[in-house]
Design an enzyme around this catalytic site. Structure first.
Site, PDB file in Angstrom:
ATOM      1  N   HIS A   6      23.183  59.524  15.616  1.00  0.00           N
ATOM      2  CA  HIS A   6      22.169  60.555  15.416  1.00  0.00           C
ATOM      3  C   HIS A   6      22.318  61.660  16.463  1.00  0.00           C
ATOM      4  CE1 HIS A   6      19.809  59.359  18.935  1.00  0.00           C
ATOM      5  NE2 HIS A   6      20.080  58.106  18.583  1.00  0.00           N
ATOM      6  N   GLU A  79      18.209  51.066  15.491  1.00  0.00           N
ATOM      7  CA  GLU A  79      18.687  50.714  16.822  1.00  0.00           C
ATOM      8  C   GLU A  79      18.154  49.345  17.223  1.00  0.00           C
ATOM      9  OE1 GLU A  79      20.735  50.460  19.245  1.00  0.00           O
ATOM     10  OE2 GLU A  79      20.684  52.525  19.961  1.00  0.00           O
TER      11      GLU A  79
END
Length: 182
Positions: A6, A79
């Site tokens: 990201h 994550e």
């Protein structure tokens, strides 16, 4: 299949551990996401799959606009959950959780930092998600936007910059235009 990290979040910019915390992209992150979309367009990406955490989903949304593709969100690409470490700066973690941080640095695969998720749990979740994606899709022209911890499940020592990407299965570790090829 391209695996992308990201773009920069506000917590990245502040040096905070994110885990499954959900900060948005920073201004720089917005620019990085647009640039990622352009680079993925040049690679022939036609399918975009992303973690559902804000920083990855926003990266995918911005990149997807450039690609003309609506991203599909996949929670299993989140994550690693770092529990009580989420939102803390490294110095705060070192001060409050010195033993856990030492175990993490030593590579303890069963450590649950901050009471979160172990590396083994993260690995099982991520590998199952990617195997399913590869089985459902043609595995060509796919970009997955996720997090550095997820990428390190596949290649533990790789460094991928924000909005950088790599392709699993490539030999060598050449770097070209911010792209890491494995």
């Amino acid at each position: 299949m391209w695996i992308a990290r990201h773009a920069e979040s506000t917590w990245n910019a502040e040096g905070r551990w994110q885990g499954q915390g959900d900060p948005p992209l920073s201004r720089l992150g917005q620019k990085q996401a647009r640039a990622l979309g352009l680079r993925l367009t040049r690679r022939g990406v036609h399918t975009l799959i992303s973690s559902d955490l804000a920083r990855a989903a926003q990266t995918a949304q911005v990149a997807g606009q450039r690609l003309g593709v609506a991203p599909r969100l996949e929670p299993r690409l989140r994550e690693r959950d770092v529990g009580a470490w989420s939102g803390l700066a490294h110095a705060e973690i070192a001060s409050r959780f010195p033993d856990e941080l030492a175990r993490m640095r030593a590579g303890d695969p069963d450590l649950r930092p901050g009471g979160g998720e172990s590396f083994r749990e993260l690995e099982a979740r991520v590998r199952a998600a990617l195997a399913e994606i590869a089985a459902q899709e043609n595995a060509e022209g796919i970009a997955v936007i996720t997090h550095l911890g997820v990428i390190r499940v596949l290649e533990p020592h790789v460094q991928v910059e924000h909005a950088g990407f790599w392709t699993p299965g490539r030999s060598g570790r050449a770097r070209r235009n911010g792209e890491i090829l494995l």
